[in-house]
Design a protein around this motif. Structure first.
Motif, PDB file in Angstrom:
ATOM      1  N   GLY A 219       0.838  -1.195   0.000  1.00 16.45           N
ATOM      2  CA  GLY A 219       0.000   0.000   0.000  1.00 16.45           C
ATOM      3  C   GLY A 219       0.872   1.245   0.000  1.00 16.45           C
ATOM      4  N   GLU A 220       0.310   2.348   0.515  1.00 14.95           N
ATOM      5  CA  GLU A 220       1.013   3.622   0.472  1.00 14.95           C
ATOM      6  C   GLU A 220       1.188   4.186   1.875  1.00 14.95           C
ATOM      7  N   VAL A 221       2.038   5.200   1.979  1.00 21.83           N
ATOM      8  CA  VAL A 221       2.464   5.701   3.274  1.00 21.83           C
ATOM      9  C   VAL A 221       1.301   6.225   4.119  1.00 21.83           C
ATOM     10  N   HIS A 222       0.258   6.737   3.480  1.00 22.90           N
ATOM     11  CA  HIS A 222      -0.874   7.253   4.256  1.00 22.90           C
ATOM     12  C   HIS A 222      -1.649   6.142   4.965  1.00 22.90           C
ATOM     13  N   GLU A 223      -1.372   4.870   4.617  1.00 24.44           N
ATOM     14  CA  GLU A 223      -2.033   3.748   5.268  1.00 24.44           C
ATOM     15  C   GLU A 223      -1.265   3.247   6.487  1.00 24.44           C
ATOM     16  N   LEU A 224      -0.138   3.882   6.790  1.00 18.50           N
ATOM     17  CA  LEU A 224       0.634   3.548   7.988  1.00 18.50           C
ATOM     18  C   LEU A 224       0.112   4.324   9.188  1.00 18.50           C
ATOM     19  N   GLU A 225       0.017   3.662  10.310  1.00 12.62           N
ATOM     20  CA  GLU A 225      -0.332   4.309  11.569  1.00 12.62           C
ATOM     21  C   GLU A 225       0.759   3.961  12.581  1.00 12.62           C
ATOM     22  N   VAL A 226       1.488   4.978  13.012  1.00  6.11           N
ATOM     23  CA  VAL A 226       2.610   4.770  13.929  1.00  6.11           C
ATOM     24  C   VAL A 226       2.266   5.432  15.257  1.00  6.11           C
ATOM     25  N   THR A 227       2.131   4.608  16.288  1.00  4.73           N
ATOM     26  CA  THR A 227       1.787   5.113  17.614  1.00  4.73           C
ATOM     27  C   THR A 227       2.764   4.551  18.639  1.00  4.73           C
ATOM     28  N   ALA A 228       2.597   4.956  19.879  1.00  7.85           N
ATOM     29  CA  ALA A 228       3.460   4.467  20.950  1.00  7.85           C
ATOM     30  C   ALA A 228       3.318   2.971  21.162  1.00  7.85           C
ATOM     31  N   SER A 229       2.199   2.402  20.732  1.00  8.89           N
ATOM     32  CA  SER A 229       1.962   0.969  20.942  1.00  8.89           C
ATOM     33  C   SER A 229       2.446   0.102  19.783  1.00  8.89           C
ATOM     34  N   GLY A 230       2.915   0.711  18.699  1.00 12.04           N
ATOM     35  CA  GLY A 230       3.408  -0.079  17.583  1.00 12.04           C
ATOM     36  C   GLY A 230       3.046   0.520  16.248  1.00 12.04           C
ATOM     37  N   VAL A 231       3.320  -0.228  15.194  1.00 13.30           N
ATOM     38  CA  VAL A 231       3.082   0.224  13.829  1.00 13.30           C
ATOM     39  C   VAL A 231       2.011  -0.658  13.202  1.00 13.30           C
ATOM     40  N   ARG A 232       0.994   0.000  12.681  1.00 13.57           N
ATOM     41  CA  ARG A 232      -0.078  -0.721  11.987  1.00 13.57           C
ATOM     42  C   ARG A 232      -0.142  -0.255  10.543  1.00 13.57           C
ATOM     43  N   PHE A 233      -0.532  -1.195   9.703  1.00 15.49           N
ATOM     44  CA  PHE A 233      -0.641  -0.906   8.271  1.00 15.49           C
ATOM     45  C   PHE A 233      -1.930  -1.528   7.776  1.00 15.49           C
ATOM     46  N   GLN A 234      -2.794  -0.675   7.224  1.00 13.44           N
ATOM     47  CA  GLN A 234      -4.115  -1.144   6.803  1.00 13.44           C
ATOM     48  C   GLN A 234      -4.836  -1.837   7.961  1.00 13.44           C
ATOM     49  N   GLY A 235      -4.580  -1.302   9.173  1.00 12.82           N
ATOM     50  CA  GLY A 235      -5.266  -1.783  10.372  1.00 12.82           C
ATOM     51  C   GLY A 235      -4.617  -2.955  11.071  1.00 12.82           C
ATOM     52  N   GLU A 236      -3.563  -3.551  10.480  1.00 14.93           N
ATOM     53  CA  GLU A 236      -2.924  -4.736  11.050  1.00 14.93           C
ATOM     54  C   GLU A 236      -1.533  -4.386  11.579  1.00 14.93           C
ATOM     55  N   ARG A 237      -1.160  -4.990  12.689  1.00  9.16           N
ATOM     56  CA  ARG A 237       0.171  -4.785  13.259  1.00  9.16           C
ATOM     57  C   ARG A 237       1.214  -5.378  12.314  1.00  9.16           C
ATOM     58  N   VAL A 238       2.313  -4.642  12.092  1.00 16.28           N
ATOM     59  CA  VAL A 238       3.371  -5.136  11.219  1.00 16.28           C
ATOM     60  C   VAL A 238       4.702  -5.095  11.965  1.00 16.28           C
ATOM     61  N   ASP A 239       5.616  -5.969  11.523  1.00 13.89           N
ATOM     62  CA  ASP A 239       6.924  -6.089  12.162  1.00 13.89           C
ATOM     63  C   ASP A 239       8.028  -5.412  11.353  1.00 13.89           C
ATOM     64  N   LEU A 240       7.842  -5.358  10.045  1.00 12.53           N
ATOM     65  CA  LEU A 240       8.862  -4.773   9.177  1.00 12.53           C
ATOM     66  C   LEU A 240       8.195  -3.933   8.098  1.00 12.53           C
ATOM     67  N   VAL A 241       8.699  -2.737   7.904  1.00 14.42           N
ATOM     68  CA  VAL A 241       8.241  -1.876   6.816  1.00 14.42           C
ATOM     69  C   VAL A 241       9.286  -1.906   5.715  1.00 14.42           C
ATOM     70  N   TYR A 242       8.894  -2.436   4.573  1.00 12.47           N
ATOM     71  CA  TYR A 242       9.751  -2.483   3.392  1.00 12.47           C
ATOM     72  C   TYR A 242       9.503  -1.180   2.640  1.00 12.47           C
ATOM     73  N   ARG A 243      10.443  -0.244   2.773  1.00 13.62           N
ATOM     74  CA  ARG A 243      10.244   1.113   2.268  1.00 13.62           C
ATOM     75  C   ARG A 243      10.521   1.171   0.768  1.00 13.62           C
ATOM     76  N   LEU A 244       9.450   1.372   0.004  1.00 19.40           N
ATOM     77  CA  LEU A 244       9.557   1.545  -1.434  1.00 19.40           C
ATOM     78  C   LEU A 244       9.626   3.018  -1.822  1.00 19.40           C
ATOM     79  N   PHE A 245       9.205   3.892  -0.934  1.00 16.29           N
ATOM     80  CA  PHE A 245       9.224   5.323  -1.245  1.00 16.29           C
ATOM     81  C   PHE A 245      10.584   5.918  -0.892  1.00 16.29           C
ATOM     82  N   ASP A 246      10.927   7.016  -1.582  1.00 15.21           N
ATOM     83  CA  ASP A 246      12.159   7.720  -1.240  1.00 15.21           C
ATOM     84  C   ASP A 246      11.820   9.065  -0.615  1.00 15.21           C
ATOM     85  N   LEU A 247      12.840   9.764  -0.147  1.00 15.99           N
ATOM     86  CA  LEU A 247      12.612  11.008   0.585  1.00 15.99           C
ATOM     87  C   LEU A 247      11.985  12.083  -0.301  1.00 15.99           C
TER      88      LEU A 247
END
Length: 448
Positions: A219-247
C-alpha cells in the motif's frame, strides 16, 4: 573478446534447428507473463564462479566504504553531508541523525564486464531498487526446462536465488522485533506511487516474497499508523516496513512527512524494522563516487582501499556547482569527451545521460555547462565485451552489450541478471532484452 566457453556451447546448441532449447519461452512463467513489455535473450549470461565470488568480495568492500563516507568525510553530521551532496536540507531533517550502527546492506550495482573484469557503473542503495520482480523467476524458468537443466547439470551451472536470499535477509532484519516468528511485512510506496510504479514491479515482488512464506501487505504511506503501541498498516500490526518510497516523495507532503518521522523513530526504538533506513537515500548519491575515485578527494582511504576501488570503479569526477576547481574539472572533461559519460545528479534509469562519444564537441560542451550548473558526475566510459547470442527466429548470431544488475544482501552477493541492448546502442535503447545469470565452476572456485 570471445564469449565464455559455456556461452559458446549454448550458442552452438541454439544454432541447431532441432534444439529443444529454442522452444524456451519465458512468457510461460506465471510471474514473467505479467511483464507485458519485457523481451528476453535466447540464453542466460554465464560467468566463472571464481570471478564472480572475487568481484563480490570487492563489491561488499566498496559498499562498506560507501556507507562509511558520511562519518569519514563529515563526522557523521547529516546536515553537512546533505550540503556537500547538494541535497534539499529538508532531507537532513527527515533523516535526523545517522544510526549508531550501519543499516542492513541491500542494494544493486549496475556493472559492465569490459573483457578483463567487471566494473561498477553506479550504486543503487535501498529497498526501491528495481529488477527484483524478474531476476529469480527468469533463472527459475530456464532451470525448469528439462533440456536446459540437462545442459546446465552437465556443465555445473547454478544460480543465486535472489528472492530467497532477500527473504532470508528480511527475516534476519526483523528478528529483533519478531522474537522468532515470521515477520508481517508492509511494502509501502509514497502517496500515488502505486499507480506509477507498482503494476510491473512491486505487486510481482510481493507475490515472490509470499511464495517464500512471508506475509506481505502492499500500500502507500498514508495507510501507515505509527503510535506508541506499535506500527499498523491497513489496520494490522506489522513487524517490518519495506520502504519503497524515497525522501523526495515525502518532503512536500506534510502528512507523509509526519508519518515518516514517526516511522524513523519507531525503527530506532526497536518497535519495527525498517528496510531500508532513511539514511540510505543519502548514501545513494552519485557524488559519493567521486570521493572514492578522485585522488584529490580520497585522502580518507588507505592504500588497500584505493586499490580495491581502482579494481572495480572507473575514473569518476563530480561537477559540483560553485565548487573550487570546477572550471578545471570541466576543462578536463571537455578534453576527454570521447571517453566519458555524463550523468546528472538527479537522474535515474539512464535518464538525462549524455554519452560523449555519441555527441559533437558543441553538444558535449552544452551538457557540461548544464552539469556544472545543476550537478552531475562524469565517468570513464566502460566498453562492455560483446555477448553473442543466437536469434532463434532468424538463426543468426547477434552481438549484445550486457549491463549486469547485481544485488547485495548482508550475507554477500544476492543474485542478479542482465539488461541487454544491441552492441553500440545507448543503454536507454527501446530494444532491450533481459537475461538471467548463471555461474559455472572453474579452477579456483569454492562451492562451500
Amino acid at each position: 573478446m570471445a564469449n565464455e566457453p559455456v556461452s559458446a556451447l549454448l550458442n552452438a546448441e541454439l544454432s541447431r534447428p532441432d534444439s529443444p532449447l529454442r522452444a524456451i519461452d519465458p512468457r510461460q512463467h506465471p510471474v514473467l507473463a505479467d511483464l507485458k513489455r519485457a523481451r528476453y535473450l535466447s540464453r542466460p549470461l554465464v560467468y566463472p564462479e571464481s570471478e564472480l565470488r572475487a568481484f563480490g568480495a570487492d563489491l561488499l568492500g566498496a559498499v562498506e566504504l560507501l556507507t562509511a563516507l558520511p562519518k569519514r568525510l563529515f563526522d557523521g553530521d547529516v546536515e553537512r553531508t546533505c550540503r556537500a551532496l547538494g541535497l534539499d536540507p529538508r532531507k537532513a531533517e527527515l533523516v535526523g541523525d545517522f544510526e549508531a550502527r550501519s543499516p542492513s546492506r541491500f542494494g544493486r550495482i549496475d556493472a559492465y564486464h569490459d573483457g578483463e573484469a567487471l566494473r561498477i557503473l553506479e550504486f543503487n542503495v535501498g529497498g526501491s531498487v528495481g529488477g527484483q520482480e524478474w531476476v529469480e523467476p527468469l533463472a527459475d524458468m530456464f532451470w525448469a526446462d528439462d533440456a536446459f537443466r540437462e545442459f546446465g547439470t552437465a556443465h555445473g551451472l547454478h544460480y543465486l536465488k535472489q528472492t530467497k536470499l532477500l527473504a532470508g535477509a528480511l527475516r534476519e532484519s526483523a528478528a529483533p522485533v519478531t522474537s522468532g516468528h515470521d515477520p508481517v511485512i508492509a511494502m509501502v510506496e509514497g502517496t500515488g506511487g502505486l499507480d506509477l510504479y507498482a503494476e510491473g514491479s512491486w505487486y510481482l515482488l510481493r507475490r515472490l516474497l509470499q511464495a517464500e512464506g512471508l506475509d506481505c501487505r502492499i500500500g502507500e504511506v498514508h495507510e501507515l499508523e505509527v503510535t506508541a503501541s506499535g506500527v499498523r498498516f491497513q489496520g494490522e500490526r506489522v513487524d517490518l516496513v519495506y520502504r519503497l518510497f524515497d525522501l523526495d516523495q515525502v518532503v512536500d507532503d506534510p502528512d507523509a512527512w509526519r508519518t515518516t518521522v514517526r516511522l524513523r523513530d519507531a525503527h530506532r526504538s526497536g518497535q519495527v524494522a525498517l528496510w531500508a533506513p532513511l539514511e540510505c537515500d543519502l548514501i545513494d548519491n552519485k557524488r559519493f563516487l567521486a570521493y572514492l575515485s578522485d585522488p584529490r578527494l580520497r585522502g580518507h582511504m588507505s592504500q588497500d582501499e584505493r586499490d580495491l576501488v581502482d579494481r572495480v570503479l572507473p575514473w569518476t569526477r563530480a561537477l559540483v556547482p560553485g565548487a573550487a576547481g570546477l572550471d578545471a574539472v570541466v576543462a578536463d572533461c571537455r578534453e576527454r569527451r570521447e571517453h566519458l559519460i555524463l550523468k546528472p545528479d538527479a537522474g535515474f534509469a539512464s535518464r538525462g545521460i549524455t554519452c560523449g562519444w555519441l555527441v559533437s564537441d558543441e553538444q558535449w560542451a552544452d551538457a557540461l555547462r548544464r552539469g556544472a550548473a545543476e550537478g552531475a558526475v562524469a565517468q570513464q566510459r566502460v566498453v562492455p565485451r560483446e555477448e553473442v547470442a543466437v536469434n532463434v527466429e532468424t538463426g543468426l548470431t547477434e552481438s549484445w552489450d550486457a549491463c549486469l544488475g547485481l544485488y547485495w544482501v548482508p550475507g554477500g552477493l544476492g543474485g542478479g541478471g542482465g539488461r541487454l541492448v544491441h552492441s553500440g546502442e545507448p543503454a536507454d535503447s527501446t530494444d532491450r532484452r533481459l537475461a538471467p545469470m548463471f555461474l559455472y565452476p572453474d579452477q579456483g572456485a569454492d562451492r562451500h
